[in-house]
Design an enzyme around this catalytic site. Structure first.
Site, short mmCIF file in Angstrom:
data_model
loop_
_atom_site.label_atom_id
_atom_site.label_comp_id
_atom_site.label_asym_id
_atom_site.label_seq_id
_atom_site.Cartn_x
_atom_site.Cartn_y
_atom_site.Cartn_z
N GLU A 124 9.15 17.46 -25.25
CA GLU A 124 8.56 17.85 -23.96
C GLU A 124 9.15 19.17 -23.47
O GLU A 124 8.50 19.92 -22.75
CB GLU A 124 8.76 16.75 -22.90
CG GLU A 124 8.12 15.40 -23.25
CD GLU A 124 6.62 15.29 -22.92
OE1 GLU A 124 5.96 16.33 -22.75
OE2 GLU A 124 6.13 14.14 -22.88
N ARG A 128 0.81 -1.24 0.00
CA ARG A 128 0.00 0.00 0.00
C ARG A 128 0.84 1.27 0.00
O ARG A 128 0.38 2.34 0.36
CB ARG A 128 -0.99 0.03 1.17
CG ARG A 128 -1.92 -1.15 1.19
CD ARG A 128 -3.18 -0.87 1.98
NE ARG A 128 -4.07 -2.01 1.91
CZ ARG A 128 -4.06 -2.99 2.80
NH1 ARG A 128 -3.26 -2.94 3.84
NH2 ARG A 128 -4.89 -4.00 2.66
N HIS A 161 6.99 8.31 -27.41
CA HIS A 161 6.05 9.21 -26.72
C HIS A 161 6.32 10.68 -27.09
O HIS A 161 5.39 11.41 -27.45
CB HIS A 161 6.16 9.00 -25.20
CG HIS A 161 5.31 9.95 -24.41
ND1 HIS A 161 3.94 9.86 -24.36
CD2 HIS A 161 5.64 11.04 -23.68
CE1 HIS A 161 3.46 10.85 -23.62
NE2 HIS A 161 4.47 11.57 -23.18
N ARG A 185 -2.67 21.82 -13.87
CA ARG A 185 -1.74 20.75 -14.28
C ARG A 185 -2.14 20.12 -15.61
O ARG A 185 -1.28 19.60 -16.34
CB ARG A 185 -1.63 19.69 -13.17
CG ARG A 185 -0.61 18.62 -13.53
CD ARG A 185 -0.16 17.77 -12.38
NE ARG A 185 0.83 16.80 -12.86
CZ ARG A 185 1.53 16.00 -12.10
NH1 ARG A 185 1.38 16.05 -10.79
NH2 ARG A 185 2.40 15.15 -12.62
N GLU A 241 -3.99 17.39 -10.49
CA GLU A 241 -4.58 17.76 -11.78
C GLU A 241 -6.08 18.05 -11.69
O GLU A 241 -6.89 17.52 -12.45
CB GLU A 241 -4.30 16.68 -12.83
CG GLU A 241 -4.41 17.25 -14.24
CD GLU A 241 -3.92 16.30 -15.33
OE1 GLU A 241 -2.75 15.87 -15.22
OE2 GLU A 241 -4.67 16.02 -16.25
N HIS A 253 -1.05 15.96 -25.80
CA HIS A 253 -1.09 14.57 -25.35
C HIS A 253 -2.35 13.80 -25.76
O HIS A 253 -2.29 12.58 -25.91
CB HIS A 253 -0.91 14.50 -23.82
CG HIS A 253 0.52 14.66 -23.39
ND1 HIS A 253 1.27 15.78 -23.68
CD2 HIS A 253 1.35 13.83 -22.69
CE1 HIS A 253 2.48 15.65 -23.18
NE2 HIS A 253 2.57 14.47 -22.58
N HIS A 271 -1.41 10.55 -27.40
CA HIS A 271 -1.73 9.24 -26.83
C HIS A 271 -2.53 8.40 -27.84
O HIS A 271 -2.36 7.19 -27.93
CB HIS A 271 -2.52 9.39 -25.54
CG HIS A 271 -1.66 9.79 -24.36
ND1 HIS A 271 -2.18 10.22 -23.16
CD2 HIS A 271 -0.31 9.80 -24.20
CE1 HIS A 271 -1.19 10.49 -22.32
NE2 HIS A 271 -0.05 10.24 -22.93
N LYS A 302 3.34 11.36 -11.24
CA LYS A 302 2.41 10.53 -12.01
C LYS A 302 3.10 9.20 -12.32
O LYS A 302 4.22 9.19 -12.86
CB LYS A 302 2.04 11.20 -13.34
CG LYS A 302 0.97 12.26 -13.19
CD LYS A 302 0.49 12.70 -14.56
CE LYS A 302 -0.54 13.79 -14.44
NZ LYS A 302 -0.94 14.30 -15.77
N ASN A 327 -0.56 18.58 -20.39
CA ASN A 327 -0.96 17.59 -21.39
C ASN A 327 -1.11 18.19 -22.78
O ASN A 327 -1.75 17.58 -23.66
CB ASN A 327 -2.30 16.95 -20.98
CG ASN A 327 -2.13 16.05 -19.79
OD1 ASN A 327 -1.21 15.25 -19.76
ND2 ASN A 327 -2.99 16.19 -18.81
N LYS A 350 7.77 22.84 -14.52
CA LYS A 350 6.90 21.74 -14.09
C LYS A 350 6.67 21.78 -12.58
O LYS A 350 5.55 21.59 -12.11
CB LYS A 350 7.47 20.38 -14.50
CG LYS A 350 6.56 19.23 -14.06
CD LYS A 350 6.60 18.02 -14.91
CE LYS A 350 5.52 17.03 -14.45
NZ LYS A 350 5.53 15.79 -15.19
#
Ligand code: NAD
Ligand code: GLY
Length: 359
Positions: free
Chosen positions: A182, A118, A262, A238, A234, A245, A249, A140, A242, A224
Site C-alpha cells: 500500500e 445510528r 490484502h 479518491r 469517492e 484493488h 479484491h 472507509k 483503489n 492519503k
C-alpha cells in the site's frame, strides 16, 4: 512525534505518528466524549497491546471485546459480537469505540461505530503497517460478504488516529511486506518522487529501520489525507486509491478470504494494472519492469495464484464498487506516478494480460 491533519471541516482529525505513543492519555483523552470506552481488538493483538492501551485510559469506564483474528472473520456475524457487548454493557450514544489492531479490526470497529445507535464516535489505533499507512485514515469502514470484498459498509470518520510505530516490531515479515504494497501504491498513483525514495530505501524498510518506516508512514498518510480532503466520499479522485484493488479484491474473494493477504493481492493487482497500462500504450516496458522490481524488492508477490482461473477473475472483477451500469472501471497508469480511472481499455488485452501473469 509527528502530527498530520485530515482536513474535513468540522470533522477534521489528527493523525499522530511516533514511537511509544500507546499508553499516553494526552493523545486520546481530548478525543473521547464521555466516560464510556469500548476497546475492540483481536486474539493476536490484545495480548500484546491491550494492557498498555488501557493504561492510557485511566479515569474512563473501559471494556473490551476481543474478536477472532483473520480476514475470514470480517463479516456481519462476527460484527454482532461488538453490538452484543455494547448493548449488554449499556453503552450510550456518547460512547467511544477504540479500534486496536490491523485493518480488519479497524474496518469492523469503524462500521460498528457507524451503526451503533445510528452512529457513535471511534478512534483508530492501527498496529499493522497497512493499517498505519492506509486503512485507519479516511473513514472507509465495513465488512466482507461471501460474494464480494468490503461490499457492506459506511463512510464514518474517526476522531483521531494514533500510529505507534513501535507496534510494528512484533509484526510478521509477510505482514510488513503486505503493508509496503500500500505504501508503493501512493508512489505509483500520484507521487513519482516517492517511487525513487522507495527504491533507495527498500532494504531499510524491510529491516524496520525506525526512521525509514516513520518517513514512509508520514508520506503515505499525507498523500492519503490530501486525497480524502478533496473527495471524502469517492465521487472522483479518491477512486485512485483503489489502484490494483479491482484485480486484488477478485483474487482475495476467489481464493477465499485470508488465503492471500490484502496487501499481497493489491501488489498483484498493481502489477496487472501496470501490464495492462503498458499494453494499452500508456506506459513503457521499462516502467512495468521498474514496478515489478520495486514490488519484488519489498518481497511482495506479483503473479496470480494458479488456484484462480482467468474466467473467475473476470467474473469476480464485476463485483466492484467502481462498476457503473455494468461496466468495470479500472484505475490504470498514464505514467509511473499518475493514475486515472477508466473503462476505456481493451477486453482482449485484459484477457491476455491475465492469462500471461500466473505464478
Ligand atoms: P489484519 O488486520 O488481518 O492484520 C494482519 C495480521 O497481523 C493479523 O493476524 C493481526 O492480528 C496481526 N497483527 C496486527 N497488529 C500486529 C502487531 N502489531 N504485531 C503482531 N501481529 C499483529 O490485516 P491488515 O493488513 O492490517 O488489514 C487488511 C484489511 O484492511 C483488509 O480487510 C482490507 O480490506 C482493509 N483495508 C481497508 C482500507 C480502508 O480504507 N478502510 C484500506 C486498506 C485495507
Ligand atoms: N483504501 C482506499 C480508500 O481509502 O479510499
Amino acid at each position: 512525534m509527528k502530527q498530520l491533519q485530515v482536513d474535513l471541516g468540522h470533522r477534521s482529525y489528527p493523525i499522530f505518528i511516533g514511537r511509544d505513543l500507546l499508553g499516553h492519555a494526552e493523545y486520546l483523552a481530548p478525543y473521547i466524549q464521555s466516560k464510556q470506552v469500548m476497546v475492540v481488538s483481536n486474539t493476536t493483538v490484545a495480548p500484546l497491546y491491550l494492557e498498555k492501551t488501557l493504561a492510557g485510559l485511566q479515569g474512563f469506564e473501559t471494556s473490551s471485546v476481543i474478536l477472532p483474528d483473520g480476514e475470514s472473520y470480517k463479516n456481519l456475524h462476527v460484527l454482532n459480537q461488538i453490538f452484543d457487548e455494547l448493548l449488554s454493557q449499556r453503552f450510550d450514544r456518547r460512547a467511544t469505540l477504540l479500534a486496536l489492531g490491523g485493518g480488519v479490526v479497524g474496518d469492523m470497529t469503524g462500521f460498528a461505530a457507524a451503526c451503533y445507535q445510528r452512529g457513535v464516535s471511534f478512534i483508530q489505533i492501527p498496529t499493522t503497517l497497512l493499517a498505519q499507512v492506509d486503512s485507519s485514515v479516511g473513514g472507509k469502514t465495513g465488512v466482507n460478504h461471501p460474494l464480494g470484498k468490503n461490499m457492506i459498509g459506511a463512510f464514518h470518520q474517526p476522531q483521531c488516529v494514533l500510529c505507534d510505530t513501535d507496534t510494528l516490531n512484533t509484526l510478521e515479515e509477510r505482514q510488513l511486506s503486505a503493508g509496503l504494497a500500500e505504501v508503493v501504491k501512493y508512489g505509483l498513483l500520484g507521487d513519482a518522487d516517492f517511487i525513487g525514495w522507495l527504491e533507495n530505501n527498500a532494504d531499510q524498510l524491510l529491516a524496520r529501520d525506525p526512521d525509514a518506516l516513520a518517513y514512509a508512514i508520514e508520506r503515505s498518510c499525507q498523500d492519503k489525507a490530501d486525497i480524502v480532503a478533496k473527495d471524502e466520499l469517492e465521487a472522483g479522485v479518491r477512486a485512485l486509491l483503489n489502484l490494483g484493488h479491482t484485480f486484488g479484491h477478485a483474487i482475495e474473494t476467489g481464493m477465499g478470504y485470508g488465503v492471500c493477504l490484502h496487501g499481497e493481492a493489491v501488489g498483484m493487482g498493481m502489477y496487472l494494472a501496470a501490464e495492462l497500462s503498458q499494453r494499452q500504450g500508456w506506459i513503457s516496458r521499462s516502467d512495468v519492469e521498474r514496478t515489478d522490481q520495486l514490488l519484488q524488492a519489498m518481497n511482495i508477490p506479483r503473479r496470480i495464484p494458479q488456484d484462480i482461473s482467468v474466467e473467475q477473475m473476470l467474473e469476480l472483477m464485476k463485483v466492484d464498487k467502481k462498476v457503473r451500469d455494468g461496466q468495470v472501471r479500472l484505475v490504470l497508469l498514464k505514467t509511473l506516478g499518475e493514475a486515472f480511472l477508466t473503462s476505456d481499455y481493451s477486453a482482449d488485452l485484459m484477457r491476455d494480460v491475465l492469462s500471461n501473469s500466473y505464478a
